[in-house]
Write an enzyme that holds these catalytic residues in place. Structure first.
Site, PDB file in Angstrom:
ATOM      1  N   CYS A   6     -15.624  -5.270   1.610  1.00 45.54           N
ATOM      2  CA  CYS A   6     -14.902  -6.282   2.363  1.00 45.54           C
ATOM      3  C   CYS A   6     -13.420  -6.288   2.003  1.00 45.54           C
ATOM      4  CB  CYS A   6     -15.498  -7.661   2.108  1.00 45.54           C
ATOM      5  SG  CYS A   6     -17.260  -7.736   2.421  1.00 45.54           S
ATOM      6  N   THR A  45       0.200  11.814  -7.713  1.00 45.74           N
ATOM      7  CA  THR A  45      -0.327  12.357  -6.462  1.00 45.74           C
ATOM      8  C   THR A  45       0.282  13.736  -6.236  1.00 45.74           C
ATOM      9  OG1 THR A  45      -0.642  10.159  -5.516  1.00 45.74           O
ATOM     10  CG2 THR A  45      -0.488  12.001  -3.959  1.00 45.74           C
ATOM     11  N   THR A 103      16.499  17.687  -6.444  1.00 42.17           N
ATOM     12  CA  THR A 103      17.355  17.075  -7.457  1.00 42.17           C
ATOM     13  C   THR A 103      16.547  16.082  -8.281  1.00 42.17           C
ATOM     14  OG1 THR A 103      19.299  17.359  -6.107  1.00 42.17           O
ATOM     15  CG2 THR A 103      19.406  15.632  -7.781  1.00 42.17           C
ATOM     16  N   SER A 111       1.641   9.981 -14.816  1.00 48.65           N
ATOM     17  CA  SER A 111       2.464   9.177 -13.909  1.00 48.65           C
ATOM     18  C   SER A 111       3.176   8.068 -14.665  1.00 48.65           C
ATOM     19  CB  SER A 111       1.567   8.580 -12.823  1.00 48.65           C
ATOM     20  OG  SER A 111       2.329   7.808 -11.933  1.00 48.65           O
TER      21      SER A 111
HETATM   22  C1  LIG Z   1      -6.533   8.619 -11.728  1.00 47.27           C
HETATM   23  C2  LIG Z   1      -5.311   8.564 -10.852  1.00 47.27           C
HETATM   24  N1  LIG Z   1      -4.817   9.692 -10.345  1.00 47.27           N
HETATM   25  C3  LIG Z   1      -3.726   9.675  -9.552  1.00 47.27           C
HETATM   26  C4  LIG Z   1      -3.076   8.513  -9.224  1.00 47.27           C
HETATM   27  C5  LIG Z   1      -1.864   8.557  -8.326  1.00 47.27           C
HETATM   28  O1  LIG Z   1      -0.713   8.408  -9.073  1.00 47.27           O
HETATM   29  P1  LIG Z   1       0.702   8.110  -8.395  1.00 47.27           P
HETATM   30  O2  LIG Z   1       0.641   6.673  -7.975  1.00 47.27           O
HETATM   31  O3  LIG Z   1       1.688   8.343  -9.478  1.00 47.27           O
HETATM   32  O4  LIG Z   1       0.873   9.028  -7.249  1.00 47.27           O
HETATM   33  C6  LIG Z   1      -3.582   7.310  -9.725  1.00 47.27           C
HETATM   34  C7  LIG Z   1      -2.946   6.020  -9.389  1.00 47.27           C
HETATM   35  O5  LIG Z   1      -3.330   5.372  -8.422  1.00 47.27           O
HETATM   36  C8  LIG Z   1      -4.725   7.334 -10.561  1.00 47.27           C
HETATM   37  O6  LIG Z   1      -5.240   6.212 -11.057  1.00 47.27           O
HETATM   38  S1  FES Z   2     -15.891  -8.514   5.521  1.00 49.17           S
HETATM   39 FE1  FES Z   2     -17.699  -8.231   4.423  1.00 49.17          FE
HETATM   40  S2  FES Z   2     -18.679 -10.170   4.724  1.00 49.17           S
HETATM   41 FE2  FES Z   2     -16.824 -10.447   5.762  1.00 49.17          FE
END
Ligand SMILES: Cc1ncc(COP(=O)(O)O)c(C=O)c1O
Ligand code: FES
Lengths: 417, 142
Positions: free
Chosen positions: A341, A87, A255, A214
């Protein structure tokens, strides 16, 4: 103690719950943990301490990790910048390049199935006055090179397109994108979180200028990642987004997380040595899962190109069954669903929607993410269980019944609410 | 998502699953929700024309576990009630009984809608004087 006898019989090699959500995160490889442990205790030095052995020891370990990471992606050690994860790497790449090359232009190109860490960063850039083009994808999840060519203009400074998608496992034509960007003199960043360590990545052969990776997606620790920043042909400059002690060639102060970095390095080293064999094994297990499901269930849909696909990924929709209810039935198996959901926002997966799938198909989707520690016995258990629960839920599904009766569900006047 | 024991119980042992002849004048059918929304419920009631008592109820639901549990519970509750009594069932009663969290309240609303739609359909078939059908009815257009 006495419960041993009453436990249900499971096939050898199956221990519940089964973890099959390796795109979300991966378990730490015990060998990685082993490498990390000393750096939590007696080897606690600050890698930036230049004048005593504690610091030197830490710095040496960090340098080794840099080598190990660089080697996996065909880079050099000096081109690796440590971050807190992908991220941050994505944020740093896009914001840092945007800021640094602002005078050259203000146009950024990305695509619609990127991770939120890229999409939301791009949205922020728009607020700051940058123009962002979001390329569409085809029904198979791939971008069209022609669209990319057309989107480039004389203000384009950056193309950021992911290597492999975290939901559908689709691999973008990265080498082609890199070649085009290189010819046009535009920087190319790729979020390679799901690709590094899983499939071959070579920043030179693929003309990648900046790359995010990552630790926790490659059997390394969470909270540590890296950004590859090309130093030659061209020398990429990135404006730092964290000001401070000027660590990491001034691009990322703070750091260093030495144990994390050691773990990331060890994870990359293992991946480099074992990737080919592991990929072959994962692909065979994935194909077995797919075949079992396909031969036992009707109304299923595989999401994303299977030709350009990560070996451990399978994203499948079990039409007429809602994803969360399916997850509930297979609660001893950890997978994820694109159903609304299951999401806090009650919106189905934007990645699946971008493929042009109806919302109903997105609601029915399950992502299987196979990883290093899955076994074939687990795959068989998962397949049987999914088949069983899907069949049970279809007995409950008015849509399945109507579809079986030949009713065209798109012609029904639904009472949406 | 953590489910209440009651939701899990209904999910594992759904009551009154099935279908009844939707062309029968004694049967009212309510089909609510939409596949794009991720939830579709079909609730059917069989009403005694003399007593207006709901003698049988069946459902099928496409939706999350809470939606399945809400409709399963709805069929249990309407059985044995008169049509007018059944109309008193509120989604909030379902929320309480199943201990649904806030994000799942709409699943219970759908169950209430399904009851109303089924009763509305039955009323339409059995033209009940003086009682306007107050709820929209969705029936498969086939
Ligand atoms: C394609 C992709 N980019 C970025 C991330 C984010 O990575 P991180 O969890 O190291 O911040 C993820 C993970 O969720 C990912 O799958
Ligand atoms: S939350 Fe999608 S049907 Fe219940």
């Amino acid at each position: 103690m006495s419960t041993v006898l009453s436990e249900p019989k499971l096939p050898a090699g199956v221990k519940l719950p089964i973890y099959m959500d390796n795109h979300a995160t991966t378990p730490l490889d015990p060998r990685v943990l082993e490498a990390m442990l000393p750096f939590f205790t007696n080897k606690f030095g600050n890698a930036a301490s230049r004048n005593h052995s504690f610091g030197w020891e830490a710095e040496k370990a960090v340098d080794l990790a840099r080598e190990q990471i660089a080697k996996l992606i065909g880079a050099t050690a000096k081109e690796i910048i440590f971050t807190s994860g992908a991220t941050e790497s994505n944020n740093l790449a896009i914001k840092g390049i945007g800021e640094m090359y602002r005078e050259r232009g203000n146009h950024i190109i990305t695509q619609v199935t990127e991770h939120k860490a890229v999409l939301d960063t791009c949205k922020r850039m728009e607020k700051l006055g940058y123009r962002v083009t979001y390329l569409p994808v085809n029904a198979d999840g791939l971008i069209e090179m022609e669209d990319l060519k057309r989107a480039i203009d004389d203000k384009t400074i950056l193309v950021t397109i992911m290597f492999a998608n975290n939901e559908i496992g689709v691999i973008q034509p990265v080498a082609e994108i890199g070649k085009l960007c290189h010819e046009k003199g535009i920087l190319f960043h790729t979020d390679a979180v799901q690709a590094v360590g899983k499939i071959p990545v070579d920043v030179n052969a693929m003309n990648i200028d900046v790359l995010s990776l990552s630790g926790h997606k490659i059997y390394g620790p969470k909270g540590v990642g890296a950004l590859y920043v090309r130093r030659r042909n061209p020398r990429v400059q990135i404006a730092s987004q964290l000001d401070g002690g000027g660590h990491e060639r001034g691009m990322r102060s703070g750091t260093l997380n030495v144990p994390g970095i050691v773990g990331l390095g060890a994870a990359c080293e293992i991946a480099r040595l074992e990737m080919d064999e592991e990929a072959t094994k994962l692909k065979a297990m994935r194909d077995r899962l797919k075949e079992k499901l396909e031969s036992n269930l009707d109304f299923i849909h595989v999401n994303g190109s299977m030709e350009h696909h990560l070996p451990g990924n399978l994203n499948m929709s079990f039409i007429h069954v809602e994803g969360e209810s399916l997850l509930m039935g297979i609660n001893d198996i950890a997978v994820s669903s694109g159903s609304a959901c299951t999401s806090a926002t009650l919106e189905p997966s934007y990645v699946l929607k971008a493929l042009g799938l109806g919302d109903d198909v997105a609601h029915s989707s399950i992502r299987f993410g196979l990883g290093r520690f899955n076994t074939q016995a687990e795959v068989d258990y998962v397949a049987d269980k999914v088949i069983d629960v899907v069949q049970k839920l279809r007995e409950l599904s008015p849509l399945y019944e109507m579809a079986k009766e030949g009713i065209d569900l798109t012609k029904v006047q639904w009472q949406a609410h | 998502m953590a489910y209440s024991d009651k939701v899990i119980e209904h999910y594992n042992n759904p009551r009154n699953v099935g279908q009844m002849d939707k062309n029968s004048t004694e049967v009212g059918t309510g089909l609510v929700g939409a596949p794009e929304c991720g939830d579709v419920m079909r609730l059917q009631i069989k009403v005694n024309p003399e007593t207006r008592v709901i003698e049988d109820a069946k459902f099928k639901t496409f939706g999350c576990g809470s939606a399945i549990a809400s409709s399963s519970l709805a069929t249990e509750w309407v059985k044995g009630k008169t049509v007018d009594e059944a109309l008193e069932i509120k989604n909030t009663d379902i929320v309480k009984e199943l201990a649904l969290p806030p994000v799942k309240i709409h699943c219970s609303v759908l169950a209430e809608d399904a009851i109303r739609a089924a009763i509305g359909d039955w009323k339409k078939k059995n033209v009940v004087e003086g009682q306007a059908v107050s709820t929209p009815v969705a029936v498969a257009a086939n």
